[in-house]
Enzyme design. Structure first.
Site, PDB file in Angstrom:
ATOM      1  CG  ASN A   1      -7.290  -3.329  -5.091  1.00 43.74           C
ATOM      2  OD1 ASN A   1      -6.708  -2.628  -4.276  1.00 43.74           O
ATOM      3  ND2 ASN A   1      -6.703  -3.754  -6.202  1.00 43.74           N
TER       4      ASN A   1
ATOM      5  NE  ARG B   1      -4.483  -5.224  -4.051  1.00 46.17           N
ATOM      6  CZ  ARG B   1      -4.714  -6.208  -4.912  1.00 46.17           C
ATOM      7  NH1 ARG B   1      -5.509  -7.207  -4.579  1.00 46.17           N
ATOM      8  NH2 ARG B   1      -4.175  -6.195  -6.108  1.00 46.17           N
TER       9      ARG B   1
END
Length: 97
Positions: free
Chosen positions: A38, A20
């Site tokens: 996520n 990320r």
């Protein structure tokens, strides 16, 4: 310049490998808006909005991933451009689409 919105799900070893953070950095450098998070099933989900060529480059970046990730599949769903993002963020919280 044509605009594009891509909703993307990335599978593989993409949790716990800074996927990320690297996605956010890549989007920042490309000037892309959107978010990444996520999912509880082990995938990463993201939405990218911006110039069509830059969004295409971002989707290709997802196929390679961060240095420690191992991407096995990238699912892309094209959506209507909405122009709703002014920056790219890592999001937390509610799961789902």
């Amino acid at each position: 310049m044509d605009k594009r919105r891509a909703h993307v799900w990335i599978s593989g070893r993409v949790h716990g490998v800074a996927f990320r953070a690297y996605t956010q950095e890549a989007a920042y450098h490309l000037g892309i808006g959107g978010w990444v998070r996520n999912l509880p099933d082990g995938r990463v989900e993201a939405v990218f909005e911006g110039d069509a060529d830059k969004v295409a480059r971002m989707v290709e970046w997802c196929r390679k991933g961060s240095p420690m990730s191992r991407v096995t599949e990238v699912e892309v769903r094209e959506e209507d451009f909405r122009g709703e993002f002014v920056r790219f963020e890592i999001t937390f919280g509610r799961w789902g689409a």
